[in-house]
Write a protein that holds these residues in place. Sequence first.
Motif, PDB file in Angstrom:
ATOM      1  N   VAL A 128       0.869  -1.177   0.000  1.00 25.43           N
ATOM      2  CA  VAL A 128       0.000   0.000   0.000  1.00 25.43           C
ATOM      3  C   VAL A 128       0.905   1.225   0.000  1.00 25.43           C
ATOM      4  CG1 VAL A 128      -1.854   1.239   1.168  1.00 25.43           C
ATOM      5  CG2 VAL A 128      -1.780  -1.254   1.259  1.00 25.43           C
ATOM      6  N   GLY A 129       1.038   1.860  -1.147  1.00 26.54           N
ATOM      7  CA  GLY A 129       1.969   2.976  -1.242  1.00 26.54           C
ATOM      8  C   GLY A 129       3.393   2.493  -0.988  1.00 26.54           C
ATOM      9  N   ASP A 130       4.094   3.168  -0.058  1.00 19.60           N
ATOM     10  CA  ASP A 130       5.467   2.799   0.281  1.00 19.60           C
ATOM     11  C   ASP A 130       5.533   1.863   1.478  1.00 19.60           C
ATOM     12  OD1 ASP A 130       6.519   4.402  -1.749  1.00 19.60           O
ATOM     13  OD2 ASP A 130       6.450   6.188  -0.487  1.00 19.60           O
ATOM     14  N   ARG A 161      13.505   4.954   4.529  1.00 19.08           N
ATOM     15  CA  ARG A 161      13.437   6.074   5.484  1.00 19.08           C
ATOM     16  C   ARG A 161      12.344   5.832   6.508  1.00 19.08           C
ATOM     17  NH1 ARG A 161       9.526  10.043   3.110  1.00 19.08           N
ATOM     18  NH2 ARG A 161       8.570   8.968   1.349  1.00 19.08           N
ATOM     19  N   SER A 162      12.439   6.521   7.642  1.00 16.38           N
ATOM     20  CA  SER A 162      11.438   6.378   8.687  1.00 16.38           C
ATOM     21  C   SER A 162      10.073   6.827   8.182  1.00 16.38           C
ATOM     22  CB  SER A 162      11.830   7.204   9.917  1.00 16.38           C
ATOM     23  OG  SER A 162      12.972   6.657  10.528  1.00 16.38           O
ATOM     24  N   ALA A 163       9.025   6.160   8.653  1.00 16.92           N
ATOM     25  CA  ALA A 163       7.653   6.482   8.245  1.00 16.92           C
ATOM     26  C   ALA A 163       6.871   7.033   9.431  1.00 16.92           C
ATOM     27  CB  ALA A 163       6.962   5.239   7.703  1.00 16.92           C
ATOM     28  N   GLU A 164       5.995   7.959   9.139  1.00 12.96           N
ATOM     29  CA  GLU A 164       5.002   8.434  10.104  1.00 12.96           C
ATOM     30  C   GLU A 164       3.633   8.180   9.480  1.00 12.96           C
ATOM     31  OE1 GLU A 164       5.636  12.360  11.780  1.00 12.96           O
ATOM     32  OE2 GLU A 164       7.736  12.276  11.139  1.00 12.96           O
ATOM     33  N   PRO A 165       3.172   6.925   9.480  1.00  6.90           N
ATOM     34  CA  PRO A 165       1.963   6.573   8.731  1.00  6.90           C
ATOM     35  C   PRO A 165       0.752   7.411   9.129  1.00  6.90           C
ATOM     36  CG  PRO A 165       3.112   4.607   9.484  1.00  6.90           C
ATOM     37  CD  PRO A 165       3.754   5.770  10.168  1.00  6.90           C
ATOM     38  N   VAL A 166      -0.014   7.785   8.127  1.00 10.22           N
ATOM     39  CA  VAL A 166      -1.226   8.566   8.343  1.00 10.22           C
ATOM     40  C   VAL A 166      -2.356   7.958   7.515  1.00 10.22           C
ATOM     41  CG1 VAL A 166      -0.516  10.192   6.536  1.00 10.22           C
ATOM     42  CG2 VAL A 166      -2.268  10.871   8.186  1.00 10.22           C
ATOM     43  N   VAL A 167      -3.524   7.795   8.147  1.00 11.91           N
ATOM     44  CA  VAL A 167      -4.695   7.246   7.460  1.00 11.91           C
ATOM     45  C   VAL A 167      -5.555   8.410   6.991  1.00 11.91           C
ATOM     46  CG1 VAL A 167      -6.656   5.681   7.608  1.00 11.91           C
ATOM     47  CG2 VAL A 167      -4.589   5.217   8.940  1.00 11.91           C
ATOM     48  N   MET A 168      -5.786   8.494   5.689  1.00  6.40           N
ATOM     49  CA  MET A 168      -6.467   9.636   5.085  1.00  6.40           C
ATOM     50  C   MET A 168      -7.873   9.268   4.614  1.00  6.40           C
ATOM     51  SD  MET A 168      -3.192  11.035   2.852  1.00  6.40           S
ATOM     52  CE  MET A 168      -2.878   9.446   2.091  1.00  6.40           C
ATOM     53  N   GLY A 213      -0.950   6.849   3.967  1.00  5.68           N
ATOM     54  CA  GLY A 213       0.209   7.626   3.549  1.00  5.68           C
ATOM     55  C   GLY A 213       1.445   7.277   4.360  1.00  5.68           C
ATOM     56  N   HIS A 214       2.598   7.452   3.756  1.00  8.16           N
ATOM     57  CA  HIS A 214       3.878   7.194   4.421  1.00  8.16           C
ATOM     58  C   HIS A 214       4.213   8.304   5.413  1.00  8.16           C
ATOM     59  CE1 HIS A 214       8.312   6.855   4.793  1.00  8.16           C
ATOM     60  NE2 HIS A 214       8.144   5.580   4.469  1.00  8.16           N
ATOM     61  N   GLN A 215       3.813   9.537   5.079  1.00  6.45           N
ATOM     62  CA  GLN A 215       4.100  10.714   5.893  1.00  6.45           C
ATOM     63  C   GLN A 215       2.886  11.645   5.870  1.00  6.45           C
ATOM     64  OE1 GLN A 215       7.048  11.366   7.465  1.00  6.45           O
ATOM     65  NE2 GLN A 215       8.107   9.543   6.720  1.00  6.45           N
ATOM     66  N   ASP A 223      -2.814   3.532  -5.420  1.00  6.28           N
ATOM     67  CA  ASP A 223      -1.939   2.510  -4.870  1.00  6.28           C
ATOM     68  C   ASP A 223      -1.905   2.531  -3.341  1.00  6.28           C
ATOM     69  OD1 ASP A 223      -0.494   5.012  -5.115  1.00  6.28           O
ATOM     70  OD2 ASP A 223       1.293   3.903  -4.516  1.00  6.28           O
ATOM     71  N   LYS A 224      -2.462   3.586  -2.717  1.00  8.06           N
ATOM     72  CA  LYS A 224      -2.515   3.694  -1.248  1.00  8.06           C
ATOM     73  C   LYS A 224      -3.895   3.324  -0.697  1.00  8.06           C
ATOM     74  CE  LYS A 224       0.756   7.511  -1.599  1.00  8.06           C
ATOM     75  NZ  LYS A 224       0.929   8.975  -1.517  1.00  8.06           N
ATOM     76  N   GLU A 225      -4.746   2.796  -1.543  1.00  8.98           N
ATOM     77  CA  GLU A 225      -6.149   2.567  -1.205  1.00  8.98           C
ATOM     78  C   GLU A 225      -6.360   1.294  -0.389  1.00  8.98           C
ATOM     79  OE1 GLU A 225      -9.125   3.111  -4.473  1.00  8.98           O
ATOM     80  OE2 GLU A 225      -9.433   0.968  -4.124  1.00  8.98           O
TER      81      GLU A 225
END
Length: 349
Positions: A128-130, A161-168, A213-215, A223-225
């Motif tokens: 899902v995305g990155d 890289r470090s991720a700060e996942p966010v659900v949109m 989302g990754h950030q 692709d992030k769905e």
Amino acid sequence: MLMLGSAFGTALLAQNIKTTNVDVDCGQVIFKKPVTVEFELVNNSRNDMFIRDVRTSCGCTSVEYPEKRIERGDTFFVKATYDAKQLGHFAKQVGIYTVNNPVPTYLTMRGVVVSEIKEFEGAYAFKVGDLTVDRADIEFDDVNQGDMQVQEIHVFNNSSRSAEPVVMHLPPYLKAEVSPSTIASGHAGVIRLMLDSQKLRSLGLTQTKIYLGHQPGDKVSRDKEMLVSVVSLPNFQDMEEIDLMNAARIKYEPLALDLGRFNGKNKLKGEVVITNKGLSALKITSLQMYTEGIKVSLGQRSLEVGASTKLKITVDRRQLQHVKGKPRVLLTTNDPKRPKVIIDINVTE
């Protein structure tokens, strides 16, 4: 006093101090191994700033902060360390008091202290995305009015890289929490998706697409769905015993519809026979499809005792190629023993 002032601190945050990580989840923390969170802040006021005092919610938390002048527009850092000397969940607050501002800004670090880190042993099968997750099709099943349900999505950061996942694009009936807030490269976390059924608009199937989302600030893309399905059921808990005995009873054949192979065809068709085996009229209150690529036709929505009808189902190969979920049809009924009927549709190339 720290808790009572939190609402005011949050209101002033946008005026005087700006940050994107006012609440940080540390995830699992090993017992007696202190954990440190670094908060990145910006002096968002029109004047230079001095931090005159920093207070914590308990002596188990220590803080490092700049004691010099912070010029307007400058970025500064506050480090909070929790000693992790108590097992279980924790949520520790730090109140920042600046000169000429009696109302503090609050920062929170939270997590759970454990004796041993428990790793997820399943597979991260979906990209899902990155990020990769263990599932991209989330279902809240058999939801009764007033239920508060939680589904967990395990997420792995296989980016560099470090991720700060966010659900949109969360609808009003869903909330999401990510633990830990920051997932290092090659590490895993958990997304807790929380459902408030009181905010659902109707019974039956409710579906929505959310995006991972990754950030913060990532753009929505296909692709992030991820697909979220909720099946909300009618309430039969207050029915008298005599009414339950005399209620409608649905019977359907086959239980799953096997349509076989397309073999070059674009469409396949099949049917399910539905019969009322109860002692009162059967009502099919809703008829819904879980995915695109399915068309249905129902002969009758209300069946008298002993009556039957046919549910005709057509699947479209071209549309099914683009769906992530399993093709299924949902019926909701007034049968208290089977208010929900799911018919799986099996097809192969």
